[in-house]
Structure formats: structure tokens, C-alpha cells
Scaffold this motif. Structure first.
Motif, PDB file in Angstrom:
ATOM      1  N   LEU A  39      57.473  32.964  51.740  1.00 59.40           N
ATOM      2  CA  LEU A  39      57.313  34.413  51.639  1.00 59.40           C
ATOM      3  C   LEU A  39      57.404  34.860  50.187  1.00 59.40           C
ATOM      4  O   LEU A  39      56.604  35.679  49.724  1.00 59.40           O
ATOM      5  CB  LEU A  39      58.377  35.119  52.482  1.00 59.40           C
ATOM      6  N   GLY A  40      58.359  34.302  49.450  1.00 59.97           N
ATOM      7  CA  GLY A  40      58.516  34.656  48.040  1.00 59.97           C
ATOM      8  C   GLY A  40      57.314  34.276  47.212  1.00 59.97           C
ATOM      9  O   GLY A  40      56.857  35.049  46.354  1.00 59.97           O
ATOM     10  N   SER A  41      56.775  33.082  47.444  1.00 59.61           N
ATOM     11  CA  SER A  41      55.594  32.669  46.677  1.00 59.61           C
ATOM     12  C   SER A  41      54.379  33.518  47.054  1.00 59.61           C
ATOM     13  O   SER A  41      53.543  33.814  46.203  1.00 59.61           O
ATOM     14  CB  SER A  41      55.309  31.190  46.880  1.00 59.61           C
ATOM     15  N   GLY A  42      54.294  33.929  48.304  1.00 56.64           N
ATOM     16  CA  GLY A  42      53.200  34.806  48.717  1.00 56.64           C
ATOM     17  C   GLY A  42      53.271  36.161  48.048  1.00 56.64           C
ATOM     18  O   GLY A  42      52.250  36.695  47.590  1.00 56.64           O
ATOM     19  N   VAL A  43      54.463  36.713  47.951  1.00 58.18           N
ATOM     20  CA  VAL A  43      54.648  38.000  47.282  1.00 58.18           C
ATOM     21  C   VAL A  43      54.329  37.868  45.796  1.00 58.18           C
ATOM     22  O   VAL A  43      53.691  38.741  45.204  1.00 58.18           O
ATOM     23  CB  VAL A  43      56.091  38.523  47.496  1.00 58.18           C
ATOM     24  N   LYS A  44      54.745  36.745  45.185  1.00 59.09           N
ATOM     25  CA  LYS A  44      54.475  36.515  43.770  1.00 59.09           C
ATOM     26  C   LYS A  44      52.968  36.444  43.518  1.00 59.09           C
ATOM     27  O   LYS A  44      52.462  37.042  42.569  1.00 59.09           O
ATOM     28  CB  LYS A  44      55.132  35.219  43.308  1.00 59.09           C
ATOM     29  N   GLU A  45      52.240  35.733  44.370  1.00 53.73           N
ATOM     30  CA  GLU A  45      50.786  35.632  44.221  1.00 53.73           C
ATOM     31  C   GLU A  45      50.115  36.991  44.412  1.00 53.73           C
ATOM     32  O   GLU A  45      49.157  37.332  43.723  1.00 53.73           O
ATOM     33  CB  GLU A  45      50.214  34.621  45.210  1.00 53.73           C
ATOM     34  N   PHE A  46      50.617  37.780  45.366  1.00 53.36           N
ATOM     35  CA  PHE A  46      50.055  39.111  45.601  1.00 53.36           C
ATOM     36  C   PHE A  46      50.246  40.001  44.375  1.00 53.36           C
ATOM     37  O   PHE A  46      49.317  40.692  43.950  1.00 53.36           O
ATOM     38  CB  PHE A  46      50.708  39.750  46.825  1.00 53.36           C
ATOM     39  N   LYS A  47      51.450  39.972  43.788  1.00 48.22           N
ATOM     40  CA  LYS A  47      51.708  40.777  42.593  1.00 48.22           C
ATOM     41  C   LYS A  47      50.839  40.324  41.429  1.00 48.22           C
ATOM     42  O   LYS A  47      50.337  41.140  40.665  1.00 48.22           O
ATOM     43  CB  LYS A  47      53.186  40.697  42.214  1.00 48.22           C
ATOM     44  N   LYS A  48      50.652  39.001  41.290  1.00 46.45           N
ATOM     45  CA  LYS A  48      49.817  38.476  40.221  1.00 46.45           C
ATOM     46  C   LYS A  48      48.371  38.929  40.408  1.00 46.45           C
ATOM     47  O   LYS A  48      47.721  39.342  39.456  1.00 46.45           O
ATOM     48  CB  LYS A  48      49.885  36.953  40.214  1.00 46.45           C
ATOM     49  N   ALA A  49      47.883  38.890  41.638  1.00 51.58           N
ATOM     50  CA  ALA A  49      46.517  39.325  41.904  1.00 51.58           C
ATOM     51  C   ALA A  49      46.360  40.822  41.678  1.00 51.58           C
ATOM     52  O   ALA A  49      45.328  41.276  41.182  1.00 51.58           O
ATOM     53  CB  ALA A  49      46.125  38.961  43.332  1.00 51.58           C
ATOM     54  N   ALA A  50      47.367  41.594  42.026  1.00 54.80           N
ATOM     55  CA  ALA A  50      47.303  43.038  41.818  1.00 54.80           C
ATOM     56  C   ALA A  50      47.313  43.366  40.326  1.00 54.80           C
ATOM     57  O   ALA A  50      46.639  44.297  39.883  1.00 54.80           O
ATOM     58  CB  ALA A  50      48.470  43.720  42.516  1.00 54.80           C
ATOM     59  N   LYS A  51      48.055  42.589  39.541  1.00 60.24           N
ATOM     60  CA  LYS A  51      48.116  42.819  38.102  1.00 60.24           C
ATOM     61  C   LYS A  51      46.799  42.426  37.441  1.00 60.24           C
ATOM     62  O   LYS A  51      46.343  43.062  36.503  1.00 60.24           O
ATOM     63  CB  LYS A  51      49.252  41.999  37.490  1.00 60.24           C
ATOM     64  N   ASP A  52      46.148  41.383  37.927  1.00 58.23           N
ATOM     65  CA  ASP A  52      44.893  40.907  37.374  1.00 58.23           C
ATOM     66  C   ASP A  52      43.697  41.680  37.914  1.00 58.23           C
ATOM     67  O   ASP A  52      42.557  41.286  37.692  1.00 58.23           O
ATOM     68  CB  ASP A  52      44.700  39.419  37.667  1.00 58.23           C
ATOM     69  N   ASP A  53      43.934  42.771  38.592  1.00 53.76           N
ATOM     70  CA  ASP A  53      42.860  43.564  39.194  1.00 53.76           C
ATOM     71  C   ASP A  53      41.951  44.181  38.139  1.00 53.76           C
ATOM     72  O   ASP A  53      40.819  44.526  38.421  1.00 53.76           O
ATOM     73  CB  ASP A  53      43.461  44.651  40.080  1.00 53.76           C
ATOM     74  N   THR A  54      42.433  44.295  36.919  1.00 52.92           N
ATOM     75  CA  THR A  54      41.644  44.942  35.874  1.00 52.92           C
ATOM     76  C   THR A  54      40.662  43.981  35.220  1.00 52.92           C
ATOM     77  O   THR A  54      39.906  44.386  34.351  1.00 52.92           O
ATOM     78  CB  THR A  54      42.588  45.508  34.793  1.00 52.92           C
ATOM     79  N   VAL A  55      40.631  42.727  35.628  1.00 51.67           N
ATOM     80  CA  VAL A  55      39.719  41.742  35.059  1.00 51.67           C
ATOM     81  C   VAL A  55      38.288  42.095  35.461  1.00 51.67           C
ATOM     82  O   VAL A  55      37.992  42.375  36.615  1.00 51.67           O
ATOM     83  CB  VAL A  55      40.081  40.315  35.538  1.00 51.67           C
ATOM     84  N   ALA A  56      37.383  42.051  34.495  1.00 51.72           N
ATOM     85  CA  ALA A  56      35.982  42.388  34.747  1.00 51.72           C
ATOM     86  C   ALA A  56      35.312  41.272  35.534  1.00 51.72           C
ATOM     87  O   ALA A  56      35.671  40.107  35.402  1.00 51.72           O
ATOM     88  CB  ALA A  56      35.260  42.613  33.430  1.00 51.72           C
ATOM     89  N   PRO A  57      34.309  41.604  36.338  1.00 45.99           N
ATOM     90  CA  PRO A  57      33.578  40.562  37.056  1.00 45.99           C
ATOM     91  C   PRO A  57      32.812  39.684  36.077  1.00 45.99           C
ATOM     92  O   PRO A  57      32.471  40.101  34.971  1.00 45.99           O
ATOM     93  CB  PRO A  57      32.631  41.343  37.972  1.00 45.99           C
ATOM     94  N   THR A  58      32.516  38.460  36.493  1.00 45.53           N
ATOM     95  CA  THR A  58      31.854  37.509  35.589  1.00 45.53           C
ATOM     96  C   THR A  58      30.392  37.841  35.368  1.00 45.53           C
ATOM     97  O   THR A  58      29.850  37.583  34.314  1.00 45.53           O
ATOM     98  CB  THR A  58      31.989  36.081  36.143  1.00 45.53           C
ATOM     99  N   THR A  59      29.722  38.410  36.359  1.00 44.27           N
ATOM    100  CA  THR A  59      28.319  38.804  36.198  1.00 44.27           C
ATOM    101  C   THR A  59      28.151  40.236  36.685  1.00 44.27           C
ATOM    102  O   THR A  59      28.908  40.719  37.517  1.00 44.27           O
ATOM    103  CB  THR A  59      27.384  37.896  37.011  1.00 44.27           C
ATOM    104  N   THR A  60      27.144  40.882  36.154  1.00 44.81           N
ATOM    105  CA  THR A  60      26.853  42.239  36.595  1.00 44.81           C
ATOM    106  C   THR A  60      25.630  42.231  37.490  1.00 44.81           C
ATOM    107  O   THR A  60      24.930  41.223  37.612  1.00 44.81           O
ATOM    108  CB  THR A  60      26.576  43.164  35.365  1.00 44.81           C
ATOM    109  N   VAL A  61      25.338  43.354  38.094  1.00 40.41           N
ATOM    110  CA  VAL A  61      24.192  43.460  38.985  1.00 40.41           C
ATOM    111  C   VAL A  61      22.895  43.246  38.198  1.00 40.41           C
ATOM    112  O   VAL A  61      21.979  42.582  38.659  1.00 40.41           O
ATOM    113  CB  VAL A  61      24.192  44.852  39.680  1.00 40.41           C
ATOM    114  N   LYS A  62      22.838  43.786  36.978  1.00 38.70           N
ATOM    115  CA  LYS A  62      21.622  43.631  36.163  1.00 38.70           C
ATOM    116  C   LYS A  62      21.393  42.169  35.807  1.00 38.70           C
ATOM    117  O   LYS A  62      20.249  41.703  35.795  1.00 38.70           O
ATOM    118  CB  LYS A  62      21.734  44.477  34.903  1.00 38.70           C
ATOM    119  N   GLU A  63      22.452  41.423  35.525  1.00 32.52           N
ATOM    120  CA  GLU A  63      22.306  39.992  35.222  1.00 32.52           C
ATOM    121  C   GLU A  63      21.815  39.231  36.454  1.00 32.52           C
ATOM    122  O   GLU A  63      20.993  38.338  36.340  1.00 32.52           O
ATOM    123  CB  GLU A  63      23.634  39.411  34.737  1.00 32.52           C
TER     124      GLU A  63
END
Length: 68
Positions: A39-63
């Protein structure tokens, strides 16, 4: 008010002891630390994913359109 408070009311000490006793009977003393670790590792991964939410996608629609 939280969701649990609205539907279950307040959970007091006797109710918590009953819940803990049922969990102990169902899973046993050796299994509970493993469950809490998972449970603790799951919560840690969830928080990490929520923090990394601002990462831009690797490709755009135009690409993607340009590749086709």
C-alpha cells in the motif's frame, strides 16, 4: 464533511478496534506488514505520477500528422 462521514457517520475507537480485529483474523499477523508495504509503495508511485503530471508529451498531434 468527507464521503465516509456522510455515509458511515464518525468512526470511533470501538469501531476501529473491531475493524482491526477483523483484518487481523482475515489476513494473519505475518501478512499485514506485506500488505502495508504494498500500500505504501502504491501511494508513493501515485504521488510521483501526480508530481510528474506537468511533463510534456513526447510527440504532438502535428508531428503525428506529419509522419502520416
Amino acid at each position: 464533511m468527507t464521503f465516509l462521514t456522510i455515509f458511515l457517520g464518525t468512526i470511533e475507537f470501538p469501531q476501529m478496534m473491531l475493524i482491526l480485529a477483523v483484518v487481523l483474523l482475515l489476513f494473519g499477523g505475518k501478512k499485514i506488514p506485506e500488505l502495508m508495504k504494498g500500500l505504501g509503495s502504491g501511494v508513493k508511485e501515485f504521488k510521483k505520477a501526480a508530481k510528474d503530471d506537468t511533463v510534456a508529451p513526447t510527440t504532438t498531434v502535428k508531428e503525428e500528422e506529419a509522419k502520416q
